[in-house]
Design a protein around this motif. Structure first.
Motif, PDB file in Angstrom:
ATOM      1  N   VAL A   1      -1.143  -0.207  59.521  1.00  0.00           N
ATOM      2  CA  VAL A   1      -2.221  -0.155  60.518  1.00  0.00           C
ATOM      3  C   VAL A   1      -1.652  -0.192  61.932  1.00  0.00           C
ATOM      4  O   VAL A   1      -2.158   0.489  62.829  1.00  0.00           O
ATOM      5  CB  VAL A   1      -3.226  -1.315  60.282  1.00  0.00           C
ATOM      6  CG1 VAL A   1      -4.272  -1.352  61.384  1.00  0.00           C
ATOM      7  CG2 VAL A   1      -3.898  -1.140  58.925  1.00  0.00           C
TER       8      VAL A   1
ATOM      9  N   ALA B   1     -10.981  -3.785  62.809  1.00  0.00           N
ATOM     10  CA  ALA B   1     -11.291  -3.822  61.373  1.00  0.00           C
ATOM     11  C   ALA B   1     -12.074  -2.586  60.940  1.00  0.00           C
ATOM     12  O   ALA B   1     -12.048  -2.211  59.764  1.00  0.00           O
ATOM     13  CB  ALA B   1     -12.073  -5.088  61.043  1.00  0.00           C
ATOM     14  N   MET B   2     -12.770  -1.947  61.881  1.00  0.00           N
ATOM     15  CA  MET B   2     -13.524  -0.733  61.550  1.00  0.00           C
ATOM     16  C   MET B   2     -12.614   0.489  61.483  1.00  0.00           C
ATOM     17  O   MET B   2     -12.920   1.455  60.789  1.00  0.00           O
ATOM     18  CB  MET B   2     -14.634  -0.493  62.580  1.00  0.00           C
ATOM     19  CG  MET B   2     -15.770  -1.494  62.517  1.00  0.00           C
ATOM     20  SD  MET B   2     -16.655  -1.405  60.949  1.00  0.00           S
ATOM     21  CE  MET B   2     -17.569   0.123  61.187  1.00  0.00           C
TER      22      MET B   2
ATOM     23  N   ALA C   1      -9.274   0.447  60.680  1.00  0.00           N
ATOM     24  CA  ALA C   1      -8.225   0.347  59.665  1.00  0.00           C
ATOM     25  C   ALA C   1      -8.711   0.969  58.367  1.00  0.00           C
ATOM     26  O   ALA C   1      -9.875   0.830  57.995  1.00  0.00           O
ATOM     27  CB  ALA C   1      -7.868  -1.116  59.431  1.00  0.00           C
ATOM     28  N   PRO C   2      -7.819   1.686  57.675  1.00  0.00           N
ATOM     29  CA  PRO C   2      -8.241   2.318  56.426  1.00  0.00           C
ATOM     30  C   PRO C   2      -8.661   1.279  55.380  1.00  0.00           C
ATOM     31  O   PRO C   2      -8.132   0.166  55.356  1.00  0.00           O
ATOM     32  CB  PRO C   2      -7.012   3.093  55.964  1.00  0.00           C
ATOM     33  CG  PRO C   2      -5.890   2.618  56.786  1.00  0.00           C
ATOM     34  CD  PRO C   2      -6.436   1.964  58.008  1.00  0.00           C
TER      35      PRO C   2
END
Lengths: 782, 155
Positions: free
Chosen positions: A679, A710-711, A713-714
């Protein structure tokens, strides 16, 4: 003690620092209490990218009640720097970037210090600045360090005084000119990467106190407490024995808290108000403009292969935008020179890697240390070559990648690694051969692969040491000078000590927080992904030293041979007589003779050290030598993504990584590095610091300089561990902390090409850039 | 100018004299010694200073101390009163959701608030709830796993 984990190496035991960190009990520098005697410091920053200082008037600031001192370049005649001593602590004759500290104000409150900063009058004469490293090496470019010839540097750095070049590393292998005609395909491209920032959640902060006795103490969140002590001692003429650096937990390092940044400035403030601690904490804006950044890069790279896909030749020039001081950066350019091919044993190489002074913030170590920058171009060219000859890019890399025993570009034999296994695992995890559909008609899906290598980049002889000390109940304190940055250094230190001694993991206490140069054993720096390997070897040696002391006592006591004794689960056992002796009490009090007629043994304290002794110098004209580096860690990453062709927005769906770590001391901690690094690497592909034409940073905030949330990141981050033991690694282990973000950006670029058929040579991969490239292609009628 | 305020912090009542311009963050850290609440940007951009105000997550760097008067504040130190860890704290340890630890207190409080209003969030809802808490180390995956793990236990 309920749970007992015996033989903990290779097991995913819990982190030793987690409890402190989830309860808020973990202390960081800013959390330390100094009472009402604490003073506060603020910097006067240069508003100009390049100017002469004609005068500094501090009288109005000093006259403000509550202001205790103002320090300037006049107080700091000595230069400081890790590799290249090229920086004044406070600017003296000239300023070289917007944000450079020109003066430091000390006051009884932070507010007063801020007010006093505005009262310091500095007279400047503006000079022409230069920001781009390629422009800065052209004849007639403004000279940023006219006094370079006076500077001191180690014998493996090759600056060119009279220019802006602080390091020129040359790599010459084979004959590139003779090889080009044999190539069926040649790709030549220019790649550009902007400066980016580490963005640790904890900004730089330092507190210093200069006692009347002459003892100087610095509290700083540092990856390099011992190197900071060394640099401060040298530059401020303090004995190493009187200079003390205390460093508790670090709230994110990523290289930005390696070497030295604002710490010397604060020590100089403290010297002016002896007996009082002085605290300086960077605002988020100052963190961007006045601490360390990752260097920019202009890379001109040409690689060719034959019709069967064998890479035959490479010619490359790397121009790193090192910023106003290159004290650490020169070694990034050097490392990028001796690893300039990436993980490919190319037979003909001409490489030139330059570190170049620019009027931008100071470039320094950042996770990857030059490798993310150079792999950005290399790994895209490898994809282009594979495409041109019609070969699968994964297969192209399997054929060409470095393998155990290969002669690599510096002439060194490649230590044992299995990069092909990494490629196999990453491609399998991503579903390389499977066709995948986009989720909507206006979206395109793509996959990309990239591989990497990286060696610890450091002087030839960085040392580690460790101490282990038993308590009455056979719990063990382990002392290390390595720093816990979140990577898990303390946890693996405990695991390795327990394993080497033969005691349960739960018996170990790590006595390393804070790292304190007055009490901790020496550690060069917590950088270069060297700690598990180097500190690990020292911890193992210390534990084995203690083990031997115990066994010698018991062997004599039992009148047995040492070779028949062992320590298992905290008990000394004899394979011959089957006698047992618990460690409890005997490791402190020893053992009584019959009828208590005297005692044997005594408190057990083990010491150990490690230093690589085999790294050789490289020829200054060719970069050739027997052993350029200690070892390389290798790995592969594959990315699956979707891009919205109406907006240019990229959505990373999955990242699959595989790294050869030699031996995973704590497999789950290795996976957390792999995940976090993926990330971080992804985020770095979309980040950039943007300067205006005066060299002022336009996005010094977390609103305008975005890092992955957090949105972003895969959802799926897959990690695989390959274990090809390293000859001199503890239990075979080698480092992995930095490698995990090295090739993420080119893997994304390769996936974007797969999705869109468009190549991007310049970072960041902004939506705007992707959108405009798609519109341009439409306009071109393709 | 000084103001006398009374508020509740982690269940205990406090009456303090605070300056007009001082933030809740500064007062928690400097007057009450609650240094688990971290300073990351002082601009409401990173979430490291997240605390709960009457159960809602707020950036304590954006709240003046005087605005907290009469309200209930919860910080990370209040999550494990009595020595027993909160289920979220246990889950963060179990999932290795902690690296450098600087974002951890704010993450925990944002997660606690989410689970209080939505005991069974989807993964997307967890990610949305944590989007204001930046983390540079973990890649978020373990943090999301830890929160989802606790939400499963709520059943």
């Amino acid at each position: 003690m309920i749970e007992q984990t015996n033989n903990p190496v290779g097991k995913s035991v819990p982190r030793v620092d987690a409890f402190d960190k989830v309860t808020g009990a973990a202390k960081y520098v800013d959390d330390m209490q100094f009472g009402p005697g604490l003073y506060y410091g603020k910097f006067v920053h240069s508003p100009y990218a390049h100017a002469l200082i004609k005068g500094v008037d501090v009288s109005k600031a000093l006259a403000l009640p509550g202001v205790k001192a103002v320090v300037t370049g006049a107080d700091t005649p000595g230069r400081i720097g890790l590799y290249m001593k090229d920086r004044y602590i406070y600017a003296r004759d000239r300023v070289r970037y917007v944000g450079e500290p020109v003066a430091g104000v000390v006051a009884i409150t932070e507010e007063l210090a801020e007010e006093a900063v505005k009262l310091v009058v500095v007279e400047y004469e503006e000079l022409e600045p230069v920001f781009d490293p390629y422009e800065a090496v052209q004849p007639g470019a403004p000279l940023i360090h006219p006094d370079m010839a006076e500077y001191k540097w180690p014998n493996f750095i090759f600056p060119e005084p009279g220019t802006n070049i602080s390091e020129h590393f040359k790599l010459r292998k084979g004959d590139v000119e003779a090889a080009w005609p044999k190539c069926a395909v040649i790709v030549e491209q220019t790649f550009r990467l902007p400066h980016i920032q580490h963005v640790p959640l904890e900004t730089h902060v330092a507190i210093a106190r200069w006692d009347q006795t002459g003892e100087v103490t610095l509290w700083s969140p540092s990856q390099s407490p011992f190197s900071q002590r060394d640099l401060l001692a040298q530059s401020l003429d303090i004995s190493h024995g009187d200079m003390r650096v205390i460093s508790p937990y670090v709230g994110g390092g990523f290289g930005g808290k390696a070497g030295i940044s604002i710490e010397a400035n604060v020590v100089v403030m403290a010297r002016a108000v002896k007996g009082h601690p002085v605290k300086v904490r960077m605002t988020r804006e100052e963190e961007f403009t006045c601490t360390n950044v990752r260097q920019s890069l202009n890379a001109h790279t040409k690689i060719g292969c034959d019709a069967e896909g064998h890479v035959l030749a490479m010619e490359t020039r790397y121009y790193f935008g090192g910023g106003a001081a290159n004290d650490y950066g020169v070694n990034i350019a050097r490392a990028s020179g001796y690893s300039c091919t990436g993980p490919y044993p190319i037979p003909n190489v001409k490489g030139d890697s330059y570190c170049v002074y620019t009027n931008t913030p100071i470039g320094s170590a950042m996770r990857g240390f030059g490798m993310p920058e150079i792999h950005w171009g290399i790994e895209q060219i490898m994809d282009r070559l594979a495409e041109e000859i019609g070969m699968d890019p994964a297969e192209f890399r399997r054929i060409n990648c470095v393998k155990t025993g290969d002669t690599i570009l510096t002439g060194m034999k490649m230590p044992a690694v299995d990069l092909v296994a990494c490629i196999d695992k990453a491609t399998e995890a991503i579903g390389w051969d499977k066709e995948k559909k986009a989720s909507a008609p206006h979206k395109r899906r793509g996959q990309g692969l990239a591989i990497m290598w990286k060696a610890p980049a450091m002087p030839p002889n960085p040392g580690s040491s460790a101490i282990v000390r038993f308590n009455e109940d056979a719990t063990l304190n382990v002392y290390v000078g390595a720093q816990e940055l979140g990577q898990g250094a303390f946890t693996v230190a405990a695991q390795m000590a327990a394993q080497a001694l033969g005691i349960p993991y739960e018996w170990v206490r790590v006595s390393a927080n804070p790292v304190d140069t007055k009490y901790s054993p020496y550690e060069w720096q917590t950088v270069a992904s060297r700690i598990t390997w180097s500190m690990g070897n020292a911890v193992k040696a210390a534990a084995l030293n203690a083990r031997r002391q115990i066994l010698e006592i018991v062997a004599q006591y039992w009148d047995e041979d040492l070779e028949n004794l062992d320590i298992k689960n905290g008990i000394v056992i004899s394979y011959k007589s089957e006698r047992e002796q618990p460690l409890k009490n005997m490791v402190v009090y020893g053992l009584p003779n019959d009828n208590f007629e005297g005692w044997q043994g005594g408190p057990i304290v083990g010491a150990g050290k490690f230093m690589p002794t085999y790294v050789t110098n490289l020829d200054s004209e060719t970069g050739q030598g027997a052993r350029a580096v200690v070892h390389y860690t290798v790995g592969a990453q594959a990315v699956d993504l979707e891009v919205d062709i109406e907006t240019g927005q990229v959505d990373i769906l999955k990242i699959a990584s595989a790294y050869d770590v030699g031996k995973a001391i704590n497999p789950d901690l290795v996976l957390t590095q792999i995940e976090g690094g993926a990330v971080h690497g992804m985020s770095s592909a979309f980040e950039g610091m943007f300067f205006d034409e005066q060299g002022r940073l336009r996005n010094p905030s977390l609103v305008d300089y975005k890092i992955a949330t957090a949105m972003d990141a895969p959802r799926e981050i897959h990690g695989d561990i390959v274990e090809t033991p390293l000859e001199d690694g503890p239990w075979g282990a080698r480092g992995v902390g930095e490698h995990v973000m090295v090739q993420t950006a080119p893997a994304i670029a390769n996936a974007l090409h797969d999705a869109l058929g468009v190549r991007f040579n310049d970072l960041p991969l902004s939506s705007e850039k992707i959108y405009l490239a798609l519109r341009e292609r439409e306009a071109g009628g393709e | 100018m000084l103001h006398e305020i009374t508020f509740t912090v982690n269940g205990d009542p406090y009456t303090l004299a605070v300056r007009s311009e001082h933030t809740l963050l500064k007062v928690l850290r400097e007057k009450l010694g609650l240094t688990g609440t971290k300073i990351g940007c002082e601009n409401g951009e990173c979430g490291a200073c997240t605390v709960l105000l009457d159960g809602e997550p707020v950036n304590s760097c954006l709240i003046l101390a005087v605005e907290a008067a009469g309200h209930k504040i919860e910080t990370v130190e209040g999550m494990s009163i009595g020595g027993e860890l909160h289920p979220l704290q246990k889950a963060f340890i179990k999932h290795n959701a902690v690296q450098c630890g600087f974002c951890t207190p704010g993450m925990l409080l944002s997660a606690q608030s989410l689970l209080a209003r939505n005991p069974k969030p989807t993964e997307l809802e967890v990610r949305e709830a944590l989007a204001g808490n930046l983390c540079r180390c973990t890649g978020y995956v373990r943090i999301v796993d830890a929160v989802l793990d606790v939400s499963q236990e709520v059943e």
